[in-house]
Design a protein around this motif. Structure first.
Motif, PDB file in Angstrom:
ATOM      1  N   ARG A   1     -50.609 -38.486  -0.548  1.00  0.00           N
ATOM      2  CA  ARG A   1     -51.851 -38.658   0.208  1.00  0.00           C
ATOM      3  C   ARG A   1     -51.583 -38.761   1.703  1.00  0.00           C
ATOM      4  O   ARG A   1     -52.339 -38.251   2.539  1.00  0.00           O
ATOM      5  N   LYS A   2     -50.472 -39.400   2.060  1.00  0.00           N
ATOM      6  CA  LYS A   2     -50.127 -39.568   3.473  1.00  0.00           C
ATOM      7  C   LYS A   2     -49.476 -38.326   4.080  1.00  0.00           C
ATOM      8  O   LYS A   2     -49.224 -38.279   5.282  1.00  0.00           O
ATOM      9  N   GLY A   3     -49.159 -37.351   3.241  1.00  0.00           N
ATOM     10  CA  GLY A   3     -48.509 -36.144   3.728  1.00  0.00           C
ATOM     11  C   GLY A   3     -47.004 -36.187   3.693  1.00  0.00           C
ATOM     12  O   GLY A   3     -46.336 -35.297   4.234  1.00  0.00           O
ATOM     13  N   ASP A   4     -46.436 -37.205   3.008  1.00  0.00           N
ATOM     14  CA  ASP A   4     -44.982 -37.386   2.988  1.00  0.00           C
ATOM     15  C   ASP A   4     -44.311 -36.883   1.717  1.00  0.00           C
ATOM     16  O   ASP A   4     -43.094 -37.008   1.578  1.00  0.00           O
ATOM     17  N   TYR A   5     -45.084 -36.355   0.764  1.00  0.00           N
ATOM     18  CA  TYR A   5     -44.500 -35.938  -0.514  1.00  0.00           C
ATOM     19  C   TYR A   5     -45.277 -34.727  -1.032  1.00  0.00           C
ATOM     20  O   TYR A   5     -46.075 -34.830  -1.959  1.00  0.00           O
ATOM     21  N   PRO A   6     -45.068 -33.559  -0.425  1.00  0.00           N
ATOM     22  CA  PRO A   6     -45.867 -32.391  -0.790  1.00  0.00           C
ATOM     23  C   PRO A   6     -45.598 -31.950  -2.218  1.00  0.00           C
ATOM     24  O   PRO A   6     -44.492 -32.137  -2.744  1.00  0.00           O
ATOM     25  N   PRO A   7     -46.597 -31.360  -2.884  1.00  0.00           N
ATOM     26  CA  PRO A   7     -46.385 -30.877  -4.248  1.00  0.00           C
ATOM     27  C   PRO A   7     -45.401 -29.716  -4.252  1.00  0.00           C
ATOM     28  O   PRO A   7     -45.293 -28.969  -3.272  1.00  0.00           O
ATOM     29  N   PRO A   8     -44.667 -29.551  -5.351  1.00  0.00           N
ATOM     30  CA  PRO A   8     -43.728 -28.428  -5.432  1.00  0.00           C
ATOM     31  C   PRO A   8     -44.469 -27.097  -5.516  1.00  0.00           C
ATOM     32  O   PRO A   8     -45.667 -27.061  -5.817  1.00  0.00           O
ATOM     33  N   PRO A   9     -43.790 -25.992  -5.240  1.00  0.00           N
ATOM     34  CA  PRO A   9     -44.439 -24.676  -5.312  1.00  0.00           C
ATOM     35  C   PRO A   9     -45.093 -24.447  -6.665  1.00  0.00           C
ATOM     36  O   PRO A   9     -44.492 -24.713  -7.712  1.00  0.00           O
ATOM     37  N   GLY A  10     -46.330 -23.980  -6.634  1.00  0.00           N
ATOM     38  CA  GLY A  10     -47.046 -23.659  -7.859  1.00  0.00           C
ATOM     39  C   GLY A  10     -47.804 -24.814  -8.474  1.00  0.00           C
ATOM     40  O   GLY A  10     -48.605 -24.608  -9.397  1.00  0.00           O
ATOM     41  N   ALA A  11     -47.576 -26.046  -7.994  1.00  0.00           N
ATOM     42  CA  ALA A  11     -48.277 -27.199  -8.551  1.00  0.00           C
ATOM     43  C   ALA A  11     -49.669 -27.328  -7.934  1.00  0.00           C
ATOM     44  O   ALA A  11     -49.923 -26.877  -6.820  1.00  0.00           O
ATOM     45  N   SER A  12     -50.567 -27.962  -8.660  1.00  0.00           N
ATOM     46  CA  SER A  12     -51.909 -28.207  -8.151  1.00  0.00           C
ATOM     47  C   SER A  12     -51.843 -29.073  -6.896  1.00  0.00           C
ATOM     48  O   SER A  12     -51.061 -30.032  -6.835  1.00  0.00           O
ATOM     49  N   PRO A  13     -52.668 -28.785  -5.887  1.00  0.00           N
ATOM     50  CA  PRO A  13     -52.721 -29.646  -4.703  1.00  0.00           C
ATOM     51  C   PRO A  13     -53.450 -30.958  -4.960  1.00  0.00           C
ATOM     52  O   PRO A  13     -53.378 -31.877  -4.148  1.00  0.00           O
ATOM     53  N   ILE A  14     -54.156 -31.049  -6.094  1.00  0.00           N
ATOM     54  CA  ILE A  14     -54.848 -32.284  -6.445  1.00  0.00           C
ATOM     55  C   ILE A  14     -53.807 -33.346  -6.792  1.00  0.00           C
ATOM     56  O   ILE A  14     -52.813 -33.071  -7.466  1.00  0.00           O
ATOM     57  N   LEU A  15     -54.023 -34.567  -6.331  1.00  0.00           N
ATOM     58  CA  LEU A  15     -53.111 -35.660  -6.625  1.00  0.00           C
ATOM     59  C   LEU A  15     -53.083 -35.958  -8.123  1.00  0.00           C
ATOM     60  O   LEU A  15     -53.996 -35.605  -8.855  1.00  0.00           O
ATOM     61  N   GLY A  16     -52.042 -36.668  -8.548  1.00  0.00           N
ATOM     62  CA  GLY A  16     -52.022 -37.187  -9.901  1.00  0.00           C
ATOM     63  C   GLY A  16     -50.913 -36.643 -10.760  1.00  0.00           C
ATOM     64  O   GLY A  16     -50.804 -35.429 -10.954  1.00  0.00           O
ATOM     65  N   LEU A  17     -50.067 -37.544 -11.300  1.00  0.00           N
ATOM     66  CA  LEU A  17     -48.866 -37.142 -12.022  1.00  0.00           C
ATOM     67  C   LEU A  17     -48.840 -37.589 -13.477  1.00  0.00           C
ATOM     68  O   LEU A  17     -47.877 -37.280 -14.182  1.00  0.00           O
ATOM     69  N   GLU A  18     -49.859 -38.322 -13.936  1.00  0.00           N
ATOM     70  CA  GLU A  18     -49.871 -38.710 -15.349  1.00  0.00           C
ATOM     71  C   GLU A  18     -51.311 -38.850 -15.816  1.00  0.00           C
ATOM     72  O   GLU A  18     -52.156 -39.395 -15.118  1.00  0.00           O
ATOM     73  N   VAL A  19     -51.554 -38.330 -17.018  1.00  0.00           N
ATOM     74  CA  VAL A  19     -52.910 -38.323 -17.570  1.00  0.00           C
ATOM     75  C   VAL A  19     -52.857 -38.630 -19.058  1.00  0.00           C
ATOM     76  O   VAL A  19     -51.818 -38.498 -19.711  1.00  0.00           O
TER      77      VAL A  19
ATOM     78  N   GLY B   1     -52.448 -32.539 -10.192  1.00  0.00           N
ATOM     79  CA  GLY B   1     -53.761 -32.262 -10.755  1.00  0.00           C
ATOM     80  C   GLY B   1     -54.332 -33.330 -11.647  1.00  0.00           C
ATOM     81  O   GLY B   1     -55.365 -33.112 -12.293  1.00  0.00           O
ATOM     82  N   GLY B   2     -53.710 -34.514 -11.697  1.00  0.00           N
ATOM     83  CA  GLY B   2     -54.161 -35.528 -12.636  1.00  0.00           C
ATOM     84  C   GLY B   2     -55.423 -36.263 -12.252  1.00  0.00           C
ATOM     85  O   GLY B   2     -56.095 -36.831 -13.118  1.00  0.00           O
ATOM     86  N   TYR B   3     -55.788 -36.266 -10.966  1.00  0.00           N
ATOM     87  CA  TYR B   3     -56.987 -36.983 -10.522  1.00  0.00           C
ATOM     88  C   TYR B   3     -58.213 -36.085 -10.728  1.00  0.00           C
ATOM     89  O   TYR B   3     -58.901 -35.701  -9.792  1.00  0.00           O
ATOM     90  N   ALA B   4     -58.512 -35.785 -11.973  1.00  0.00           N
ATOM     91  CA  ALA B   4     -59.576 -34.832 -12.265  1.00  0.00           C
ATOM     92  C   ALA B   4     -60.038 -34.988 -13.706  1.00  0.00           C
ATOM     93  O   ALA B   4     -59.351 -35.597 -14.534  1.00  0.00           O
ATOM     94  N   GLU B   5     -61.208 -34.420 -14.006  1.00  0.00           N
ATOM     95  CA  GLU B   5     -61.734 -34.473 -15.370  1.00  0.00           C
ATOM     96  C   GLU B   5     -60.938 -33.592 -16.325  1.00  0.00           C
ATOM     97  O   GLU B   5     -60.935 -33.845 -17.530  1.00  0.00           O
ATOM     98  N   TYR B   6     -60.278 -32.559 -15.790  1.00  0.00           N
ATOM     99  CA  TYR B   6     -59.444 -31.684 -16.609  1.00  0.00           C
ATOM    100  C   TYR B   6     -58.131 -31.445 -15.875  1.00  0.00           C
ATOM    101  O   TYR B   6     -58.104 -31.282 -14.655  1.00  0.00           O
ATOM    102  N   CYS B   7     -57.046 -31.418 -16.629  1.00  0.00           N
ATOM    103  CA  CYS B   7     -55.723 -31.232 -16.039  1.00  0.00           C
ATOM    104  C   CYS B   7     -54.909 -30.309 -16.935  1.00  0.00           C
ATOM    105  O   CYS B   7     -54.853 -30.514 -18.161  1.00  0.00           O
ATOM    106  N   ALA B   8     -54.269 -29.330 -16.334  1.00  0.00           N
ATOM    107  CA  ALA B   8     -53.336 -28.467 -17.063  1.00  0.00           C
ATOM    108  C   ALA B   8     -51.928 -29.027 -16.866  1.00  0.00           C
ATOM    109  O   ALA B   8     -51.505 -29.294 -15.752  1.00  0.00           O
TER     110      ALA B   8
END
Length: 336
Positions: free
Chosen positions: A56-74, A101-108
């Protein structure tokens, strides 16, 4: 894959720009693409983790191909399957380590990073598992090789990682010491199985651990503090000890540390982050958790410690709670 019965859009947390917690707002957008090897999960709950705050602070960008939406466990229900999936079916209730992509109603999420809920678990309890249990297993057992009869010092013992590490280390026959920042947190650590919890604001963990172990030190240290603790960590390890570094809350630079113990005690210094690991590495961790840890969860010998369960609308408050550092265990968000 079939998505005929799914909505066209979902609610998710949108990070409008890197910065404060207020920069996260609820928005509507398309469901994620479900690639080969992925499962689509209708999310009922998700965990909030420190890497989310860093991203969120811009210090840990997602890896290539990952969703830009925050969230690592669902945790939730499988509603669609990508090509090549075996072992899961629509309707299965799973928790998963997501690449984003975990901060969402649906996550792949990759099916190889998903596990069926432990028996008796609901979505809230299951959502508190993936990030911490994957991290602890990878760093304490796989990398540092903690064994029955050994000793471990867990820094940040009241955190989600810490509460998990204390319980798993005890369950597998190790003696545990922990550090925490208040009397209440120390009590929580000892209740979970730590032989001695050390209030780092009032006590020197090196002195306490060496006294408790008759000057020998501990075999393993799990450290999320980093540079500020490096020298004392080396002095606290026993011969052939292993220091596993998973974070830098106390900075990444080391100053005035005596590194001679690395030679004189044959110490091993290692570190890793979970998110950059390969899909094959994460699958291997998933498989070991299913074999070694899920039975402990189902038997009630180990359980996630949940500090707060909050609605999706309070995601900014959840991040502030994480940053304040007064919580004990996990922060979980529930999606209605």
């Amino acid at each position: 894959m079939t998505t005929d019965m799914l909505p066209n859009e979902m609610t998710h947390v949108d990070l409008q720009s890197p910065g404060s917690a207020e920069n996260m707002v609820l928005a509507r957008g398309r469901l994620p693409e479900v690639g080969p090897g992925d499962i689509l999960i209708r999310v009922e709950a998700f965990g909030v983790n420190r890497p989310d705050v860093l991203q969120r602070k811009g210090d840990y960008p997602p890896p290539p191909g990952a969703s830009p939406i925050l969230g690592l466990e669902v945790a939730g229900e499988v509603v669609a399957l990508g090509d090549g999936i075996t072992g899961f079916s629509a309707g299965d209730r799973v928790c998963a380590l997501a690449n984003g992509g975990g901060y969402a109603e649906y996550c792949a999420a990759p099916a190889t990073q998903a596990l069926i809920f432990p028996k008796g678990y609901d979505a809230v309890k299951a959502a508190a598992l993936p990030e911490t249990f994957f991290t602890v297993w990878a760093n304490v057992f796989d990398m540092a090789g903690l064994k029955r009869g050994e000793t471990i010092l867990v820094h940040g013992g009241s955190s989600g990682i810490g509460t998990t590490a204390i319980q798993l280390a005890r369950a597998f026959g190790a003696e545990v010491f922990a550090t925490a920042g208040s009397a209440a947190k120390c009590t929580a650590c000892e209740t979970l199985g730590a032989k001695r919890a050390i209030n780092y604001r009032e006590e020197d963990f090196k002195e306490i651990v060496l006294d408790e172990t008759g000057g020998r030190g501990v075999d393993v240290i799990l450290d999320m503090v980093g540079g500020r603790y490096f020298g004392r960590n080396l002095a606290t390890l026993a011969k052939d000890g292993r220091l596993s570094i998973i974070g830098f809350l106390g900075g990444a630079r080391v100053e005035d540390a005596n590194i001679a113990p690395i030679l004189t005690k044959r110490l091993h210094v290692m570190g890793s982050a979970l998110r950059p690991r390969s899909a094959a590495e994460k699958q291997a961790i998933r498989d070991r958790l299913a074999e070694k840890v899920w039975p402990l969860l189902e038997a009630g010998e180990v359980a996630p410690v949940i500090h707060a369960v909050m609605p999706l609308e309070e995601i900014a408050d959840a991040h502030r709670l994480m940053e304040e550092g007064e919580h004990i265990g996990k922060i979980v968000m529930r999606i209605a």
